[in-house]
Design an enzyme around this catalytic site. Structure first.
Site, PDB file in Angstrom:
ATOM      1  N   THR A   1      -0.805   9.369 -57.111  1.00 45.24           N
ATOM      2  CA  THR A   1       0.153  10.288 -57.852  1.00 45.24           C
ATOM      3  C   THR A   1       0.818  11.544 -56.658  1.00 45.24           C
ATOM      4  O   THR A   1       1.663  11.797 -56.605  1.00 45.24           O
ATOM      5  CB  THR A   1      -0.193  10.572 -59.116  1.00 45.24           C
ATOM      6  OG1 THR A   1      -1.417  11.343 -58.966  1.00 45.24           O
ATOM      7  CG2 THR A   1      -0.337   9.717 -60.152  1.00 45.24           C
TER       8      THR A   1
ATOM      9  N   ASN B   1      -6.536  18.411 -47.425  1.00 43.78           N
ATOM     10  CA  ASN B   1      -7.144  17.707 -48.573  1.00 43.78           C
ATOM     11  C   ASN B   1      -6.630  18.656 -49.738  1.00 43.78           C
ATOM     12  O   ASN B   1      -6.483  19.806 -49.517  1.00 43.78           O
ATOM     13  CB  ASN B   1      -8.522  17.518 -48.645  1.00 43.78           C
ATOM     14  CG  ASN B   1      -9.252  16.762 -49.738  1.00 43.78           C
ATOM     15  OD1 ASN B   1      -8.488  15.823 -50.241  1.00 43.78           O
ATOM     16  ND2 ASN B   1     -10.131  17.319 -49.989  1.00 43.78           N
TER      17      ASN B   1
ATOM     18  N   HIS C   1      -8.101  19.603 -53.548  1.00 42.74           N
ATOM     19  CA  HIS C   1      -9.518  19.787 -54.207  1.00 42.74           C
ATOM     20  C   HIS C   1      -9.037  20.261 -55.712  1.00 42.74           C
ATOM     21  O   HIS C   1      -8.532  21.479 -55.725  1.00 42.74           O
ATOM     22  CB  HIS C   1     -10.674  20.562 -53.457  1.00 42.74           C
ATOM     23  CG  HIS C   1     -11.843  20.473 -54.442  1.00 42.74           C
ATOM     24  ND1 HIS C   1     -12.428  19.234 -54.522  1.00 42.74           N
ATOM     25  CD2 HIS C   1     -12.481  21.470 -55.092  1.00 42.74           C
ATOM     26  CE1 HIS C   1     -13.623  19.726 -55.137  1.00 42.74           C
ATOM     27  NE2 HIS C   1     -13.457  20.932 -55.663  1.00 42.74           N
TER      28      HIS C   1
ATOM     29  N   SER D   1      -6.635  23.399 -55.021  1.00 37.41           N
ATOM     30  CA  SER D   1      -6.568  24.155 -53.801  1.00 37.41           C
ATOM     31  C   SER D   1      -6.411  23.092 -52.767  1.00 37.41           C
ATOM     32  O   SER D   1      -6.968  21.973 -52.642  1.00 37.41           O
ATOM     33  CB  SER D   1      -8.048  24.793 -53.616  1.00 37.41           C
ATOM     34  OG  SER D   1      -8.410  25.631 -54.495  1.00 37.41           O
TER      35      SER D   1
ATOM     36  N   ASP E   1     -15.374  20.308 -48.732  1.00 40.23           N
ATOM     37  CA  ASP E   1     -14.527  21.243 -49.314  1.00 40.23           C
ATOM     38  C   ASP E   1     -14.638  22.972 -49.005  1.00 40.23           C
ATOM     39  O   ASP E   1     -14.666  23.452 -49.882  1.00 40.23           O
ATOM     40  CB  ASP E   1     -14.588  21.315 -50.946  1.00 40.23           C
ATOM     41  CG  ASP E   1     -14.517  19.926 -51.453  1.00 40.23           C
ATOM     42  OD1 ASP E   1     -13.606  19.070 -51.115  1.00 40.23           O
ATOM     43  OD2 ASP E   1     -15.134  19.245 -52.524  1.00 40.23           O
TER      44      ASP E   1
END
Length: 325
Positions: free
Chosen positions: A20, A113, A115, A142, A151
């Protein structure tokens, strides 16, 4: 955000499921003046639903199951697909694999990325349950650069989502997902556009130039420049050029050894160097900043060399002794 770049950034998006967030990125890329395009959607799950969505929209796809492969072998297969697609950046969108350190290092500052927490809070899994259990007023998401530490890369953007008194991890996750679909395309666009943003490029250049000994900023012909030496007697060693005289280049002008070197650089590496209209006759070369994958160490080396050619002997002797350049 800066104006849309002359050439859109090319993204490869990694997914493991429904995709998505990938879809949000894809449809954002179809809007007028979008800063990026998606040239590949790749997955470690061969029947991931997101691959079907990408294929329907005409985006090339790639799948390579991680099962039975080492982490390094899996990453090598995914990376080769990215290189074959000609991508400038990798964007992780629900890619449920930990990447090998070598892969991450090769794509340093070019892998993003998203998160589901307000980093640095709640790295790893179960972020919504942890936020609820802690009594937090807000959860969120984030966008960050990927590093070998989970992360922990630089946070580029965040969105906050209020936690209701009766929220469960599942209900909270639904609302955060909606917020993510707004956040991720904008954060990615802002990041990949930085290479065409004069303010960002000048700030990077300024930091490098003013780190050299006894340097100061001074305008020259209406443009920022950098000098070495005293305010009264200093000499210019770099000029910032922002698309002057009809040029499409944003550049730093630095001193070469002379016209022979300048012309050789321009002839052999026209994607990196050009002869500026005004300064070229004096042996200054334009080092193009608004191009893909600028090596800022290379820029720093040129600034150091140009600084040395303009600095008083008392400074260059000290540097020769210290072997700084």
């Amino acid at each position: 955000m800066a104006d849309a770049p002359l050439n859109k950034a090319k993204l490869a998006v990694f997914i493991s499921g429904a995709g998505t967030n990938m879809a949000a990125l894809l449809f954002a890329s179809r809007l007028k003046d979008a800063a990026f395009e998606i040239v590949l959607v790749a997955s470690n799950v061969e029947d991931a639903d997101g691959l079907n969505l990408a294929a329907i929209e005409g985006v090339p796809t790639f799948a390579h199951s991680h099962k039975g492969h080492s982490r390094e072998d899996q990453d090598a297969a995914m990376e080769q697909a990215v290189l074959d697609a000609g991508a400038d950046y990798i964007v992780l969108a629900g890619y449920m694999r930990i990447l090998s350190q070598g892969f991450v290092e090769r794509w340093e500052a070019r892998m993003l990325n998203i998160h589901p927490s307000l980093l640095p809070k709640y790295k790893g899994l179960d972020t919504f349950a942890r936020a609820i259990d802690a009594g937090d007023s807000h959860a969120g998401s984030s966008v960050h650069l990927v590093t070998h530490e989970l992360d922990a890369g630089e946070v580029l953007a965040q969105v906050r989502v209020a936690i209701a008194s009766d929220d469960t991890p599942a209900t909270l996750a639904q609302r955060v997902k909606i917020a993510e679909h707004q956040l991720y395309p904008r954060a990615v666009a802002d990041y990949v556009s930085r290479g065409n943003d004069p303010e960002f490029l000048f700030s990077k250049l300024r930091e490098l130039a003013l780190a050299l000994p006894e340097t100061h900023e001074r305008s020259s012909h209406g443009s920022p420049g950098f000098r070495v030496g005293t305010e009264k007697s200093g000499k210019f060693f770099a000029h910032f050029s922002q698309q002057h005289h009809g040029s499409q280049h944003i550049a730093v002008l630095v001193k070469t050894s002379g016209m022979d070197e300048l012309l050789n650089l321009v002839e052999t590496q026209p994607e990196v160097y050009y002869k500026p209209d005004y300064y070229g006759a004096s042996g200054w070369v334009g080092l193009i900043l608004n191009r893909p994958n600028v090596d800022w160490d290379h820029i720093a080396d040129w600034l150091g060399r140009s600084w040395r050619s303009s600095a008083p002997a008392r400074l260059t002797k000290l540097l020769d002794a210290a072997d700084i350049f």
